[in-house]
Enzyme design. Structure first.
Site, PDB file in Angstrom:
ATOM      1  N   LYS A  62     -46.338  15.521  33.105  1.00 39.57           N
ATOM      2  CA  LYS A  62     -46.645  14.924  34.554  1.00 39.57           C
ATOM      3  C   LYS A  62     -45.198  14.826  35.219  1.00 39.57           C
ATOM      4  O   LYS A  62     -44.293  14.091  34.591  1.00 39.57           O
ATOM      5  CB  LYS A  62     -47.331  13.746  34.211  1.00 39.57           C
ATOM      6  CG  LYS A  62     -47.865  13.174  35.453  1.00 39.57           C
ATOM      7  CD  LYS A  62     -48.929  12.242  35.091  1.00 39.57           C
ATOM      8  CE  LYS A  62     -49.608  11.542  36.220  1.00 39.57           C
ATOM      9  NZ  LYS A  62     -50.441  10.322  35.977  1.00 39.57           N
TER      10      LYS A  62
HETATM   11  O1  G3P Z   1     -53.679   8.392  38.168  1.00 40.14           O
HETATM   12  C1  G3P Z   1     -52.848   7.615  39.029  1.00 40.14           C
HETATM   13  C2  G3P Z   1     -53.310   6.107  38.723  1.00 40.14           C
HETATM   14  O2  G3P Z   1     -52.956   5.861  37.340  1.00 40.14           O
HETATM   15  C3  G3P Z   1     -53.032   5.454  39.753  1.00 40.14           C
HETATM   16  O3  G3P Z   1     -54.205   4.545  40.135  1.00 40.14           O
HETATM   17  O4  G3P Z   1     -55.265   2.682  40.560  1.00 40.14           O
HETATM   18  O5  G3P Z   1     -52.841   2.365  40.075  1.00 40.14           O
HETATM   19  O6  G3P Z   1     -53.537   3.441  42.162  1.00 40.14           O
HETATM   20  P1  G3P Z   1     -54.006   3.156  40.638  1.00 40.14           P
END
Ligand code: G3P
Length: 218
Positions: A87
């Site tokens: 990633k």
């Molecule tokens: O896959 C990306 C993710 O980990 C971010 O999610 O909820 O932190 O915006 P969030």
């Protein structure tokens, strides 16, 4: 649409795997820190533990932000297990690294994507996955789903094989709408996945079936 779980929590990964609908896992440095996984060796071991639970792709994020550092780290991550996807952040060096890994047949997931232009670059670089963050766009009053729709249109126009991995999914309707639009993959928390199970008419209908069965079989 493939279902990935967005966590580094082994119990939640096991639960999703046991449900039988899991196609992979995404992690990021924040999710690893949330589980208290620190130190390079522990982090690498944790990725292997995750790979041993699931059958599909497991995204492991590089920490380096320069090209050489991303290559060194990415190669180390890719060596860990055949399910590892490197990633990489959407930056100039990240795009160069995605191209480097694509030429070596190492799978990549270009992350922190917030615009169609960024998604177009990721596809041109040969990324395996592109991760537009829909929840974080919604957080700033910008429709995250429109971004998925626009990327779908552009990728289909040119037959790009990069898979659209809708990330930062927060709830069930994100999942349903991503499926309507044609995202290839969604990654979200366990709660969003299990939330799809719920309907009050299922609960009341089942209770009625059981009650009727018991009346007739006393
Ligand atoms: O896959 C990306 C993710 O980990 C971010 O999610 O909820 O932190 O915006 P969030």
């Amino acid at each position: 649409m493939k279902f990935f779980i967005d966590t580094a929590n082994l119990d939640q990964i096991k639960e999703a795997q046991e449900l039988g609908v899991l196609d992979g896992v995404t992690t990021n440095p924040s999710l690893m820190a949330k589980e208290g996984i620190t130190g390079r060796n522990n982090i690498l071991k944790h990725y292997v533990d995750i790979c041993n639970i699931v059958d599909g792709d497991v995204s492991a994020e590089v920490i380096a932000t320069d090209f050489e550092g991303m290559i060194k780290e990415g190669e180390e991550l890719a060596e860990l297990h055949e399910q590892i996807v490197v990633k990489i952040p959407m930056t100039k060096d990240g795009v160069k690294a995605a191209k480097y890994f694509s030429d070596k047949d190492i799978k990549t997931n270009v992350t922190l994507v917030f615009s169609v232009g960024q998604a177009l670059l990721a596809a041109k670089a040969g990324a395996s996955y592109v991760s537009p963050f829909i929840g974080r766009l919604d957080d700033i009053s910008t429709d995250g789903l429109t971004l998925i729709e626009d990327i779908r249109l552009i990728y289909d126009n040119y037959g790009f094989e990069t898979e659209i991995l809708a990330a930062s999914v927060r709830h069930t309707m994100h999942i349903v709408n991503c499926a309507k639009i044609g995202a290839d993959v969604m990654t979200g928390p366990l709660s969003a996945i299990t939330g799809l199970l719920k309907h009050p008419l299922t609960d009341s209908g089942l209770a009625q079936f059981i009650a009727d069965y018991e009346k007739g079989n006393k």
